[in-house]
Design a protein around this motif. Structure first.
Motif, PDB file in Angstrom:
ATOM      1  N   UNK A   9       0.846  -1.188   0.000  1.00 27.42           N
ATOM      2  CA  UNK A   9       0.000   0.000   0.000  1.00 27.42           C
ATOM      3  C   UNK A   9       0.882   1.239   0.000  1.00 27.42           C
ATOM      4  N   UNK A  10       0.325   2.372  -0.374  1.00 29.22           N
ATOM      5  CA  UNK A  10       1.123   3.580  -0.511  1.00 29.22           C
ATOM      6  C   UNK A  10       1.612   4.121   0.833  1.00 29.22           C
ATOM      7  N   UNK A  11       1.056   3.638   1.932  1.00 28.65           N
ATOM      8  CA  UNK A  11       1.426   4.194   3.229  1.00 28.65           C
ATOM      9  C   UNK A  11       2.317   3.266   4.038  1.00 28.65           C
ATOM     10  N   UNK A  12       3.015   2.328   3.379  1.00 29.34           N
ATOM     11  CA  UNK A  12       3.924   1.438   4.099  1.00 29.34           C
ATOM     12  C   UNK A  12       5.049   0.960   3.194  1.00 29.34           C
ATOM     13  N   UNK A  13       6.150   0.531   3.835  1.00 24.78           N
ATOM     14  CA  UNK A  13       7.303   0.000   3.114  1.00 24.78           C
ATOM     15  C   UNK A  13       7.827  -1.216   3.881  1.00 24.78           C
ATOM     16  N   UNK A  14       8.562  -2.066   3.181  1.00 20.91           N
ATOM     17  CA  UNK A  14       9.063  -3.293   3.798  1.00 20.91           C
ATOM     18  C   UNK A  14      10.537  -3.216   4.156  1.00 20.91           C
ATOM     19  N   UNK A  15      10.907  -3.986   5.183  1.00 21.44           N
ATOM     20  CA  UNK A  15      12.294  -4.106   5.611  1.00 21.44           C
ATOM     21  C   UNK A  15      12.451  -5.384   6.422  1.00 21.44           C
ATOM     22  N   UNK A  16      13.401  -6.229   6.028  1.00 20.76           N
ATOM     23  CA  UNK A  16      13.708  -7.454   6.767  1.00 20.76           C
ATOM     24  C   UNK A  16      12.477  -8.309   7.069  1.00 20.76           C
ATOM     25  N   UNK A  17      11.598  -8.458   6.084  1.00 21.55           N
ATOM     26  CA  UNK A  17      10.447  -9.326   6.248  1.00 21.55           C
ATOM     27  C   UNK A  17       9.285  -8.726   7.007  1.00 21.55           C
ATOM     28  N   UNK A  18       9.379  -7.470   7.346  1.00 22.74           N
ATOM     29  CA  UNK A  18       8.308  -6.789   8.073  1.00 22.74           C
ATOM     30  C   UNK A  18       7.836  -5.565   7.306  1.00 22.74           C
ATOM     31  N   UNK A  19       6.602  -5.146   7.594  1.00 18.63           N
ATOM     32  CA  UNK A  19       6.025  -3.963   6.967  1.00 18.63           C
ATOM     33  C   UNK A  19       5.913  -2.855   7.995  1.00 18.63           C
ATOM     34  N   UNK A  20       6.398  -1.677   7.622  1.00 19.47           N
ATOM     35  CA  UNK A  20       6.376  -0.536   8.533  1.00 19.47           C
ATOM     36  C   UNK A  20       5.617   0.632   7.908  1.00 19.47           C
ATOM     37  N   UNK A  21       4.905   1.418   8.708  1.00 19.38           N
ATOM     38  CA  UNK A  21       4.163   2.568   8.186  1.00 19.38           C
ATOM     39  C   UNK A  21       5.097   3.603   7.570  1.00 19.38           C
ATOM     40  N   UNK A  22       4.592   4.271   6.540  1.00 19.18           N
ATOM     41  CA  UNK A  22       5.302   5.390   5.919  1.00 19.18           C
ATOM     42  C   UNK A  22       4.591   6.674   6.333  1.00 19.18           C
TER      43      UNK A  22
END
Length: 218
Positions: free
Chosen positions: A61-74
């Motif tokens: 989704x446009x309001x999140x990004x991934x890192x190390x297998x997890x999704x974090x809010x943008x």
């Protein structure tokens, strides 16, 4: 997902390749279109079956990004001046367009990937008694890593989206090539001696590798 036809000047025969985008048919540059159509027609059932078995790609989704297998809010803010990650959220200026965000995200991931690989490399070099001549971070389409005959090791930046142990597997794999520059039994034995869970990591990449996409959907 679909079949993408790509012509190569040096290719002598047609071959199918499964990629994160779907299936590629790589053909000789001068192969007639009628022959291409015949190849696609003759392999229509195989293509349909292969595409059906591929897991659906996850679009962020446009309001999140991934890192190390997890999704974090943008979090987009009018007071933010750069792209950053605070451990819980990604941050960027609210006025950034999609292109600016993509560029900043990949640049940041490349920096983090180089730091990750540089930190892990000494461990495998001590275990294997080898030394890489150069480490580079790439954005390969079909390879997670590579090791050249000159000792240059390249790791795919997209692995920063996978769990850390999966990225660690690729690092161990490529450094093991400094001992055995092939995929012989001796190579796999050497790799297993420094990274025992080869099956688990390879299985994860086979099942989820197609989801490791940095480019966000428009």
């Amino acid at each position: 997902m679909t079949v993408i036809v790509i012509r190569h000047k040096r290719r002598k025969r047609a071959a199918f390749f499964v990629t994160p985008e779907g299936i590629e048919l790589r053909i000789p540059a001068r192969l007639p279109n009628r022959v291409v159509e015949t190849i696609l027609s003759e392999h229509a059932d195989w293509i349909a079956e292969r595409l059906a078995t591929l897991p659906k790609r996850v679009v962020l989704p446009e309001d999140s990004l991934n890192l190390h297998g997890e999704t974090f809010p943008l979090v987009k803010s009018d007071t933010e001046t750069r792209f950053r990650f605070d451990g819980q959220n990604f941050h960027c200026p609210v006025l950034w367009d999609e292109s600016s965000l993509r560029k900043a995200y990949e640049t940041w991931l490349r920096e983090q990937a180089l730091a990750f690989v540089t930190k892990r490399a000494p461990y495998y070099e001590r275990q294997l008694g080898v030394k890489a001549n150069r480490i580079r971070i790439g954005h390969q389409k079909t390879r997670w890593g590579s090791c050249s005959s000159t000792g240059t090791i390249s790791i795919n930046v997209r692995l920063m989206l996978a769990p850390p142990d999966v990225m660690d597997y690729v690092i161990a794999h490529e450094w093991s090539h400094l001992v055995h520059f092939d995929h012989s039994k001796a190579f796999w034995s050497t790799l297993a001696s420094v990274y025992p869970d080869i099956t688990g990591a390879m299985g994860w990449l086979k099942q989820h590798g197609h989801t490791l996409q940095i480019k966000k959907a428009n």
